[in-house]
Design a protein around this motif. Structure first.
Motif, short mmCIF file in Angstrom:
data_model
loop_
_atom_site.label_atom_id
_atom_site.label_comp_id
_atom_site.label_asym_id
_atom_site.label_seq_id
_atom_site.Cartn_x
_atom_site.Cartn_y
_atom_site.Cartn_z
N LYS A 3 0.53 10.80 6.06
CA LYS A 3 1.47 10.28 7.23
C LYS A 3 2.02 9.00 6.58
CE LYS A 3 -1.45 12.19 10.76
NZ LYS A 3 -2.76 12.03 11.42
N GLN A 4 2.39 9.11 5.57
CA GLN A 4 3.18 8.05 5.03
C GLN A 4 4.38 8.43 4.36
OE1 GLN A 4 0.50 6.48 1.90
NE2 GLN A 4 -0.32 5.10 3.27
N ASN A 5 5.63 7.40 4.18
CA ASN A 5 6.80 7.71 3.65
C ASN A 5 6.45 7.51 2.14
OD1 ASN A 5 7.60 5.12 3.04
ND2 ASN A 5 8.32 5.05 5.29
N TYR A 6 7.72 8.04 1.36
CA TYR A 6 7.75 7.99 -0.09
C TYR A 6 7.36 6.30 -0.38
CZ TYR A 6 9.17 8.33 -5.00
OH TYR A 6 9.21 8.42 -6.40
N PHE A 7 8.02 5.52 0.19
CA PHE A 7 8.03 3.97 -0.49
C PHE A 7 6.82 3.40 -0.22
CE2 PHE A 7 12.44 5.30 -0.37
CZ PHE A 7 12.79 4.65 -1.62
N LYS A 8 6.31 3.56 1.29
CA LYS A 8 5.05 3.14 1.60
C LYS A 8 3.89 3.79 0.83
CE LYS A 8 1.94 2.38 5.66
NZ LYS A 8 1.96 2.90 6.99
N HIS A 9 4.02 5.00 0.48
CA HIS A 9 2.81 5.79 -0.48
C HIS A 9 2.99 5.17 -1.98
CE1 HIS A 9 1.10 8.63 -2.82
NE2 HIS A 9 0.17 8.77 -1.83
N GLY A 10 4.31 4.73 -2.12
CA GLY A 10 4.40 4.37 -3.76
C GLY A 10 3.87 2.80 -3.80
N LEU A 11 4.24 2.03 -2.65
CA LEU A 11 3.59 0.70 -2.81
C LEU A 11 2.16 0.60 -2.71
CD1 LEU A 11 4.31 -2.27 -2.73
CD2 LEU A 11 4.62 -2.09 -0.19
N ARG A 12 1.30 1.45 -1.85
CA ARG A 12 0.14 1.50 -1.84
C ARG A 12 -0.35 2.18 -3.08
NH1 ARG A 12 -4.09 -0.92 -0.87
NH2 ARG A 12 -6.10 0.26 -0.26
N ALA A 13 -0.04 2.98 -3.72
CA ALA A 13 -0.54 3.58 -4.92
C ALA A 13 -0.39 2.33 -5.97
CB ALA A 13 0.16 4.68 -5.35
N LEU A 14 0.85 1.82 -6.07
CA LEU A 14 0.97 0.74 -6.93
C LEU A 14 -0.08 -0.47 -6.91
CD1 LEU A 14 2.54 -0.48 -9.52
CD2 LEU A 14 4.14 -1.52 -7.60
N SER A 15 -0.29 -0.82 -5.71
CA SER A 15 -1.22 -1.88 -5.29
C SER A 15 -2.54 -1.61 -5.79
CB SER A 15 -1.18 -2.22 -3.83
OG SER A 15 -1.68 -1.49 -2.88
N LEU A 16 -2.99 -0.31 -5.61
CA LEU A 16 -4.51 0.21 -5.80
C LEU A 16 -4.28 0.18 -7.47
CD1 LEU A 16 -5.15 3.00 -3.35
CD2 LEU A 16 -6.32 0.64 -3.86
N SER A 17 -3.21 0.59 -8.10
CA SER A 17 -3.28 0.50 -9.65
C SER A 17 -3.68 -0.83 -10.00
CB SER A 17 -2.14 0.99 -10.08
OG SER A 17 -1.86 2.40 -9.69
N ILE A 18 -2.89 -1.99 -9.56
CA ILE A 18 -2.98 -3.43 -10.05
C ILE A 18 -4.43 -3.73 -9.72
CG2 ILE A 18 -2.64 -5.77 -9.37
CD1 ILE A 18 0.42 -4.52 -8.98
N ILE A 19 -5.22 -3.36 -8.38
CA ILE A 19 -6.59 -3.80 -8.29
C ILE A 19 -7.42 -3.13 -9.29
CG2 ILE A 19 -8.40 -3.37 -6.39
CD1 ILE A 19 -6.14 -3.60 -4.43
#
Length: 66
Positions: free
Chosen positions: A11-27
């Motif tokens: 239940k996410q769009n491409y950009f919201k999902h990408g931002l969350r995946a990127l933030s998890l990668s940094i974490i």
């Protein structure tokens, strides 16, 4: 491995999902560094990595169950 319905299921769009995946990668990169320090000096950061991972898991499980 490939799921073309993943964004819809999350239940996410491409950009919201990408931002969350990127933030998890940094974490996770940060946590890897903390774990490396803990491996060398075991009495520091003794529960930091596990606590963060447990918190992330709870958050992901909450997102999945909605």
């Amino acid at each position: 491995m490939i799921n073309f319905n993943h964004l819809k299921e999350a239940k996410q769009n491409y950009f919201k999902h990408g931002l969350r995946a990127l933030s998890l990668s940094i974490i996770f990169i940060f946590l890897a560094f903390i774990a490396l320090i803990h491996a060398v000096i075991p009495f520091v950061f003794y529960d930091t990595v596990s606590s963060w991972i447990k918190g992330i898991n709870k958050e992901i499980q909450g997102v999945v169950s909605n």
